[in-house]
Write a protein that holds these residues in place. Structure first.
Motif, PDB file in Angstrom:
ATOM      1  N   THR A 129       4.714  -5.796   8.684  1.00 53.76           N
ATOM      2  CA  THR A 129       5.610  -5.572   7.551  1.00 53.76           C
ATOM      3  C   THR A 129       5.168  -4.285   6.863  1.00 53.76           C
ATOM      4  O   THR A 129       4.199  -4.271   6.091  1.00 53.76           O
ATOM      5  CB  THR A 129       5.553  -6.744   6.555  1.00 53.76           C
ATOM      6  OG1 THR A 129       5.823  -7.966   7.241  1.00 53.76           O
ATOM      7  CG2 THR A 129       6.577  -6.551   5.438  1.00 53.76           C
ATOM      8  N   PRO A 130       5.852  -3.138   7.144  1.00 54.45           N
ATOM      9  CA  PRO A 130       5.416  -1.879   6.529  1.00 54.45           C
ATOM     10  C   PRO A 130       5.656  -1.887   5.022  1.00 54.45           C
ATOM     11  O   PRO A 130       6.701  -2.315   4.543  1.00 54.45           O
ATOM     12  CB  PRO A 130       6.273  -0.830   7.237  1.00 54.45           C
ATOM     13  CG  PRO A 130       7.455  -1.572   7.741  1.00 54.45           C
ATOM     14  CD  PRO A 130       6.988  -2.947   8.052  1.00 54.45           C
ATOM     15  N   THR A 131       4.636  -1.440   4.297  1.00 55.90           N
ATOM     16  CA  THR A 131       4.746  -1.328   2.837  1.00 55.90           C
ATOM     17  C   THR A 131       5.064   0.093   2.400  1.00 55.90           C
ATOM     18  O   THR A 131       5.329   0.330   1.231  1.00 55.90           O
ATOM     19  CB  THR A 131       3.441  -1.794   2.186  1.00 55.90           C
ATOM     20  OG1 THR A 131       2.349  -1.012   2.714  1.00 55.90           O
ATOM     21  CG2 THR A 131       3.187  -3.270   2.478  1.00 55.90           C
ATOM     22  N   SER A 132       5.020   1.050   3.325  1.00 58.17           N
ATOM     23  CA  SER A 132       5.348   2.440   3.034  1.00 58.17           C
ATOM     24  C   SER A 132       5.849   3.065   4.328  1.00 58.17           C
ATOM     25  O   SER A 132       5.849   2.433   5.383  1.00 58.17           O
ATOM     26  CB  SER A 132       4.123   3.203   2.500  1.00 58.17           C
ATOM     27  OG  SER A 132       3.155   3.369   3.526  1.00 58.17           O
ATOM     28  N   ALA A 133       6.238   4.325   4.207  1.00 65.01           N
ATOM     29  CA  ALA A 133       6.749   5.024   5.387  1.00 65.01           C
ATOM     30  C   ALA A 133       5.643   5.672   6.195  1.00 65.01           C
ATOM     31  O   ALA A 133       5.920   6.279   7.227  1.00 65.01           O
ATOM     32  CB  ALA A 133       7.763   6.089   4.947  1.00 65.01           C
ATOM     33  N   ARG A 134       4.382   5.552   5.742  1.00 67.51           N
ATOM     34  CA  ARG A 134       3.285   6.145   6.504  1.00 67.51           C
ATOM     35  C   ARG A 134       2.954   5.287   7.716  1.00 67.51           C
ATOM     36  O   ARG A 134       3.273   4.094   7.773  1.00 67.51           O
ATOM     37  CB  ARG A 134       2.047   6.293   5.614  1.00 67.51           C
ATOM     38  CG  ARG A 134       2.240   7.231   4.421  1.00 67.51           C
ATOM     39  CD  ARG A 134       0.910   7.485   3.714  1.00 67.51           C
ATOM     40  NE  ARG A 134       0.337   6.231   3.214  1.00 67.51           N
ATOM     41  CZ  ARG A 134       0.583   5.722   2.029  1.00 67.51           C
ATOM     42  NH1 ARG A 134       1.422   6.337   1.206  1.00 67.51           N
ATOM     43  NH2 ARG A 134       0.026   4.595   1.642  1.00 67.51           N
TER      44      ARG A 134
END
Length: 733
Positions: free
Chosen positions: A112-117
């Motif tokens: 679950t990505p929390t940012s676009a990095r």
């Protein structure tokens, strides 16, 4: 093109095949790792870095299976997941555990990505292979099975730049792109940018603009499209207002299943022109009209003038310029036009007049320009209007009173004629009291005259004949009177000379089969009158049968031509100076003979006409195609070609297979060929043939499929009594 076919004797092949072994699956030692994401599974090896993509805040489930494929049993010790917290266990690995061959352990990881990095993590499981049961061997040390996990996510942002300042301004979903005030009927542009600032590609699914038609999308890329990380796409919105006021639309961009909406607004400014027609008579009401419409002025009798006034009012919110006022059209003129260019402020007007003074009856049209707007003018002039024309050999020719009516040239003693036409194109009736010849000559006469006095209503016409029959060579004249109008008649006559010698241009002698050479016909000297002729094809076949495909490209064995007066080139259909012929596919001589006659039907064909002779020689076969057709246990090779002697003797096939020597098959087809080419059914095909060579494969379906896999190519050579053809090869690999 239709081709004939005959069947050759079948040949049988019996082949043996070796079996094959499938490739083994990829594995890491005796432990096999399978990773499943979104219903798609893939094999992974220990130490491999795996890539995963999701949207920010949207979980992606990853299922991992570790199977043991060894001969004894597998033992798992510890398992852990370290690195980015964007990766976490959903179902913990069931370790420690021991499994038998063919068994597996299964667990799940959620990304679950929390940012676009980019997110990096490592999954590790210790494992070892146990010794056989009952042996005295001690268990080995635990080894490490591990996978690198790399997670990425797209991040789509928006910006725009107006062409007036080129500043790039960010805009979020729910925001707005606002155009600066724009002059009416001019164009303003805004560039729209879609940025992907994330670490994964973004799928841009659709871009749509809904709302006022003053806004249009331009330079839109082909969609859907993948937008790579740290890249962008660009398109434009054009604002082109046609009316005053405020306009709005909604830009909708859907990417990765997420829809963003951006408002688009603009305001127009400028003049709005209102045009009013004020008639000369106070009894008539004024009327308003729009650009590109028809402005109709009152009906006017011939010799009278009508004046109509035009009022132009600026009803807009900004001053406007009228660069000029122009008028085109016979009978129309401007009265008191203002000096231009002229600035007209809001709620101000200017006025000028149009004068209509017709010189001929009927509907008269013109063109009016006011600034950048154009209008069609129309008015009706009341009165009769007679138009005259005559029809002779060169079609209909208009003629004015006092003009010359030329009768077609003819030989002495022959008769020619012209049709004289009178039409009332006006809108009132015309009266013609008399129709006569005033020269007193017997060379000219009138026929089919209407009853006099002749009254022609509007759009009505009449026709009569002028007959010319010269008695001696040279020119002859007379005068035709139509009421008060007169016309000069002239014609000439001369004895027809003999037809000059002529020649064919193009191929001669031997020619290739199945060609379409062009031929032309030319007189050595011009001829004074129009000639009409026909070319006729006849054939002298050197083999049994006549090839029906020998014909002109227009179809059939005859073609018409004309040679215009005082020229030398024969003109065929579509104004061509040459005509193509089809040479066919059978050997023989093609003879082309011309005939000539004048337009009056006088035969001018010489007693011994020059004839063009073209010879299609006998030659070895030519092959044009070979193809393979297969059935459940049969295969056959179909060969297409032609033999100008209409004769075949042998067919030779050379079949090449993988890991086998070439196999050569020779078939005697003399009898089959003779039966076909000597039959009435073959007459429609000339020398064309299609030969089918079938093979039956004895063995199983696997044998047959193996044979097809081994076939590399087949080469065919067909012979007739003159020799062998060039080989033709069908490559199957």
């Amino acid at each position: 093109m239709i081709r004939s076919r005959f069947i050759l004797p079948a040949a049988c092949l019996l082949l043996a095949f070796a079996g094959s072994r499938p490739a083994s699956a990829q594995s890491t030692g005796n432990f096999l790792i399978t990773v499943t994401e979104g219903g798609s599974s893939r094999l992974a090896s220990s130490g491999q870095l795996l890539q995963f993509r999701s949207l920010i805040g949207r979980p992606t489930l990853i299922t991992i299976d570790i199977a043991y494929n060894g001969p004894t049993s597998g033992d798992f010790g510890l398992a852990n997941l370290v690195g980015s917290p964007d990766f976490r266990f959903v179902t913990a690995p069931p370790v420690p555990a021991s499994i038998q061959p063919g068994q597996r352990i299964t667990f799940s990881v959620e990304f679950t990505p929390t940012s676009a990095r980019s997110s990096l993590a490592q999954l590790a499981v210790t494992a070892r292979e146990l010794p056989p049961a009952g042996s005295d061997l001690p268990p080995g040390n635990f080894g490490l099975l591990f996978l690198g996990l790399a997670g990425t996510a797209p991040d789509v942002r928006f910006a725009y730049a107006l062409r007036t300042n080129s500043n790039i301004l960010p805009v979020a979903s729910g925001g707005a792109v606002t155009f600066e005030p724009t002059t009416l009927n001019t164009q303003a542009f805004s560039s729209i940018f879609v940025f992907n600032q994330g670490s994964a590609f973004s799928n841009v699914e659709s871009i749509r603009l809904d709302g006022d038609s003053s806004f249009q999308l331009l330079e839109l890329p082909f969609l859907p499209a993948d937008l790579n990380a740290n890249s962008s796409l660009r398109f434009q919105i054009r604002y082109w207002p046609r009316d005053l006021g405020s306009h709005s639309a909604t830009l909708t961009v859907t990417a990765d299943g997420v829809t963003s909406t951006i408002g688009v607004t603009g305001t127009s400014q400028g003049p709005t022109w209102i045009y009013e027609l004020i008639p000369e008579s106070d009894a008539q009401e004024s009327s308003f009209f729009e650009p590109d419409t028809v402005v109709t002025l009152p009906d006017t009798p011939l010799g009278r003038r009508t004046t109509a006034w035009i009022r132009v009012t600026n009803a807009g919110n900004f001053e406007g310029e009228i660069a000029g006022i122009g008028l085109l059209g016979q009978g129309f003129s401007l009265l008191d036009p203002p000096f231009t260019p002229l600035l007209v402020k809001p709620n101000r007007s200017l006025t000028f007049a149009i004068v209509f003074f017709p010189q001929q009856a009927g509907r008269i049209t013109g063109r009016l320009r006011i600034g950048a707007d154009f209008f069609n003018l129309a008015a009706t002039a009341l009165g009769a209007q007679l138009q005259y024309s005559f029809s002779a050999a060169n079609g209909s020719v208009p003629v004015n009173p006092g003009g010359l009516v030329v009768l077609p040239a003819t030989a002495v003693g022959q008769t020619t004629m012209a049709l004289f036409n009178i039409e009332n194109t006006g809108n009132q009736a015309a009266t013609i009291p008399s129709l006569a010849l005033s020269g007193g000559s017997t060379i000219y006469s009138l026929a089919d005259l209407p009853e006099l006095p002749l009254i022609l209503e509007p759009d009505q016409k009449t026709t009569f004949r002028i007959i010319f029959k010269p008695a001696q060579p040279g020119p002859a004249t007379d005068i035709l009177t139509v009421g008060t109008a007169f016309f000069n008649l002239t014609g000439s006559a001369a004895a027809l000379p003999p037809l000059p010698s002529y020649r064919f241009e193009g191929p001669s002698g031997n020619i290739e089969p199945l060609q379409q050479p062009a031929i032309a016909l030319t007189l050595d000297q011009p001829y004074p009158v129009l000639l009409r002729g026909v070319l006729t094809i006849s054939t002298d076949s050197s083999v049994f049968g006549i090839d029906p495909s020998v014909q002109f490209s227009t179809g059939g064995r005859t073609v018409s031509f004309t040679i215009p007066a005082n020229s030398t080139r024969a003109i065929f259909s579509n104004n061509n100076t040459s005509i193509r012929i089809q040479t066919g596919s059978a050997a023989g001589t093609i003879l082309i003979a011309p005939s000539f006659q004048t337009d009056a039907g006088i035969n001018r064909t010489p007693e011994s006409p020059v004839i063009l002779s073209l010879n299609v020689p006998e030659r070895t076969p030519d092959l044009v195609d070979i193809r393979l057709e297969t059935g459940s246990s049969t295969l056959q090779f179909v060969i297409t070609g032609y033999s100008t002697p209409r004769n075949l003797t042998t067919i030779e096939l050379v079949i090449q297979r993988d890991r086998h020597d070439d196999a050569t098959f020779t078939f005697d087809v003399s009898a089959s060929s003779a039966i076909w080419f000597n039959s009435g059914g073959s007459q429609g095909f000339g020398g064309l043939f299609t030969a089918t060579v079938p093979f039956r494969v004895i063995g199983s379906a696997n044998d047959f499929n193996k044979l097809l896999e081994e076939l590399r190519s087949v080469r065919a050579v067909v012979s007739n009594r003159l020799g062998a053809s060039q080989p033709i090869t069908l490559n199957l690999k």
